[in-house]
Design a protein around this motif. Structure first.
Motif, PDB file in Angstrom:
ATOM      1  N   ILE A  48       0.832  -1.204   0.000  1.00 54.94           N
ATOM      2  CA  ILE A  48       0.000   0.000   0.000  1.00 54.94           C
ATOM      3  C   ILE A  48       0.866   1.254   0.000  1.00 54.94           C
ATOM      4  N   THR A  49       1.952   1.249   0.769  1.00 56.23           N
ATOM      5  CA  THR A  49       2.858   2.393   0.807  1.00 56.23           C
ATOM      6  C   THR A  49       3.494   2.622  -0.563  1.00 56.23           C
ATOM      7  N   ALA A  50       3.944   1.555  -1.197  1.00 52.46           N
ATOM      8  CA  ALA A  50       4.548   1.669  -2.527  1.00 52.46           C
ATOM      9  C   ALA A  50       3.524   2.169  -3.543  1.00 52.46           C
ATOM     10  N   ALA A  51       2.311   1.640  -3.487  1.00 53.78           N
ATOM     11  CA  ALA A  51       1.265   2.071  -4.422  1.00 53.78           C
ATOM     12  C   ALA A  51       0.940   3.545  -4.210  1.00 53.78           C
ATOM     13  N   GLY A  52       0.900   3.989  -2.967  1.00 51.64           N
ATOM     14  CA  GLY A  52       0.643   5.392  -2.675  1.00 51.64           C
ATOM     15  C   GLY A  52       1.729   6.286  -3.241  1.00 51.64           C
ATOM     16  N   GLY A  53       2.975   5.885  -3.089  1.00 53.80           N
ATOM     17  CA  GLY A  53       4.090   6.652  -3.640  1.00 53.80           C
ATOM     18  C   GLY A  53       4.024   6.735  -5.154  1.00 53.80           C
ATOM     19  N   LEU A  54       3.701   5.620  -5.789  1.00 52.95           N
ATOM     20  CA  LEU A  54       3.578   5.618  -7.244  1.00 52.95           C
ATOM     21  C   LEU A  54       2.415   6.491  -7.699  1.00 52.95           C
ATOM     22  N   LEU A  55       1.325   6.478  -6.949  1.00 52.11           N
ATOM     23  CA  LEU A  55       0.167   7.306  -7.287  1.00 52.11           C
ATOM     24  C   LEU A  55       0.503   8.795  -7.187  1.00 52.11           C
ATOM     25  N   VAL A  56       1.312   9.154  -6.187  1.00 48.57           N
ATOM     26  CA  VAL A  56       1.746  10.547  -6.044  1.00 48.57           C
ATOM     27  C   VAL A  56       2.530  10.986  -7.277  1.00 48.57           C
ATOM     28  N   VAL A  57       3.478  10.183  -7.680  1.00 50.76           N
ATOM     29  CA  VAL A  57       4.303  10.523  -8.843  1.00 50.76           C
ATOM     30  C   VAL A  57       3.447  10.582 -10.104  1.00 50.76           C
ATOM     31  N   TYR A  58       2.601   9.590 -10.304  1.00 54.15           N
ATOM     32  CA  TYR A  58       1.729   9.554 -11.483  1.00 54.15           C
ATOM     33  C   TYR A  58       0.811  10.780 -11.508  1.00 54.15           C
ATOM     34  N   GLY A  59       0.214  11.090 -10.374  1.00 56.66           N
ATOM     35  CA  GLY A  59      -0.686  12.236 -10.303  1.00 56.66           C
ATOM     36  C   GLY A  59       0.008  13.541 -10.631  1.00 56.66           C
ATOM     37  N   ARG A  60       1.224  13.699 -10.138  1.00 59.57           N
ATOM     38  CA  ARG A  60       1.962  14.940 -10.402  1.00 59.57           C
ATOM     39  C   ARG A  60       2.353  15.024 -11.871  1.00 59.57           C
ATOM     40  N   VAL A  61       2.744  13.924 -12.472  1.00 61.51           N
ATOM     41  CA  VAL A  61       3.140  13.914 -13.884  1.00 61.51           C
ATOM     42  C   VAL A  61       1.941  14.211 -14.773  1.00 61.51           C
TER      43      VAL A  61
END
Length: 68
Positions: A48-61
């Motif tokens: 869940i932590t990894a998915a959240g981090g990836l979602l942050v990066v994806y959302g910003r991009v």
């Protein structure tokens, strides 16, 4: 309001599966201990932590507007 969703999209069904899983596993001869559950929880937290981090990066991009 009469939307139909997939059987697998139901949170109620998934909750029931999780609730009965230890009993079913016990009947199949697989014993789930507290340590096993804790290990699964640790892995779940890491995922869940990894998915959240990836979602942050994806959302910003993918963002098209600045944050105020």
């Amino acid at each position: 309001m009469n939307e139909v969703k997939s059987f697998l999209a139901s949170k109620t069904i998934w909750g029931a599966v999780v609730a009965v899983a230890p009993t079913v596993l016990g009947l199949l001869g697989l014993n789930v201990t507290g340590a096993d559950a804790a290990e699964v929880a640790q892995h779940g937290n890491a995922i869940i932590t990894a998915a959240g981090g990836l979602l942050v990066v994806y959302g910003r991009v993918k963002a098209t507007k600045a944050i105020r």
